[in-house]
Write a protein that holds these residues in place. Structure first.
Motif, PDB file in Angstrom:
ATOM      1  N   UNK A  73      -1.445  -4.516  -5.874  1.00  0.00           N
ATOM      2  CA  UNK A  73      -1.301  -3.090  -6.146  1.00  0.00           C
ATOM      3  C   UNK A  73      -2.579  -2.520  -6.753  1.00  0.00           C
ATOM      4  N   UNK A  74      -3.205  -3.293  -7.629  1.00  0.00           N
ATOM      5  CA  UNK A  74      -4.457  -2.849  -8.247  1.00  0.00           C
ATOM      6  C   UNK A  74      -5.558  -2.705  -7.207  1.00  0.00           C
ATOM      7  N   UNK A  75      -5.551  -3.589  -6.227  1.00  0.00           N
ATOM      8  CA  UNK A  75      -6.552  -3.530  -5.163  1.00  0.00           C
ATOM      9  C   UNK A  75      -6.420  -2.222  -4.378  1.00  0.00           C
ATOM     10  N   UNK A  76      -5.188  -1.800  -4.130  1.00  0.00           N
ATOM     11  CA  UNK A  76      -4.957  -0.534  -3.427  1.00  0.00           C
ATOM     12  C   UNK A  76      -5.402   0.638  -4.304  1.00  0.00           C
ATOM     13  N   UNK A  77      -5.035   0.622  -5.579  1.00  0.00           N
ATOM     14  CA  UNK A  77      -5.410   1.708  -6.492  1.00  0.00           C
ATOM     15  C   UNK A  77      -6.924   1.835  -6.646  1.00  0.00           C
ATOM     16  N   UNK A 125       0.837  -1.206   0.000  1.00  0.00           N
ATOM     17  CA  UNK A 125       0.000   0.000   0.000  1.00  0.00           C
ATOM     18  C   UNK A 125       0.867   1.249   0.000  1.00  0.00           C
ATOM     19  N   UNK A 126       1.906   1.237   0.795  1.00  0.00           N
ATOM     20  CA  UNK A 126       2.786   2.397   0.889  1.00  0.00           C
ATOM     21  C   UNK A 126       3.424   2.716  -0.458  1.00  0.00           C
ATOM     22  N   UNK A 127       3.926   1.708  -1.151  1.00  0.00           N
ATOM     23  CA  UNK A 127       4.569   1.967  -2.443  1.00  0.00           C
ATOM     24  C   UNK A 127       3.566   2.440  -3.491  1.00  0.00           C
ATOM     25  N   UNK A 128       2.362   1.862  -3.489  1.00  0.00           N
ATOM     26  CA  UNK A 128       1.341   2.263  -4.461  1.00  0.00           C
ATOM     27  C   UNK A 128       0.881   3.693  -4.194  1.00  0.00           C
ATOM     28  N   UNK A 129       0.672   4.027  -2.941  1.00  0.00           N
ATOM     29  CA  UNK A 129       0.205   5.376  -2.594  1.00  0.00           C
ATOM     30  C   UNK A 129       1.279   6.406  -2.943  1.00  0.00           C
TER      31      UNK A 129
END
Length: 147
Positions: A82-86, A22-26
């Motif tokens: 990553x898609x789930x976070x986005x 989550x941190x990297x995606x955000x």
């Protein structure tokens, strides 16, 4: 709360919970928004922010397809996470019925009736649904409508 403020809050939460994905995606999303702001030279509107998020999601989908073709299951799982976070930052997507209604209204506005009007109709529809619908789905609906 603006998207940038939301991202800052979510970065803090991800750091506290040690959620590296989550941190990297955000952070990636925040960086993309900042780059777009610099490119345009003004504070982003909600629609422009949604376009950036949708663009990031499209990149992830493309990567996912490539990883699946290459048989890279480890990267497939990572990209799906990553898609789930986005997904949290995407605006509510339009349903197929709502898209069909927008296509019908736009076709009536420009009097599009045949496949020759495909380009004109797409140019009219896309600005109305940008960030709230997948372009390939819009393309399919417009083709079906004009046949």
């Amino acid at each position: 709360m603006s998207l940038t403020d939301q991202l800052m809050t979510d970065i803090k939460t991800a750091m506290k919970s040690q959620d590296k994905t989550a941190l990297s995606v955000i952070r990636m999303l925040k960086s993309a928004l900042m780059n777009k702001k610099i490119e345009l030279g003004h504070v982003l509107t909600d629609q422009e922010e949604a376009q950036v998020v949708a663009s990031q999601m499209k990149q992830q989908k493309d990567s996912l397809a490539d990883f699946q073709k290459g048989g890279r299951d480890d990267l497939v799982a990572q990209t799906q996470a990553q898609m789930k976070v986005l997904q949290q930052y995407l605006p509510q997507q339009l349903s197929k019925a709502e898209l069909q209604q927008i296509v019908q209204q736009s076709a009536a506005e420009i009097q599009a009736t045949s496949a020759a009007d495909f380009g004109k109709l797409m140019k009219t529809v896309m600005p109305k649904v940008r960030g709230r619908a997948d372009g390939s789905l819009v393309n399919q609906i417009v083709k079906a409508f004009l046949q």
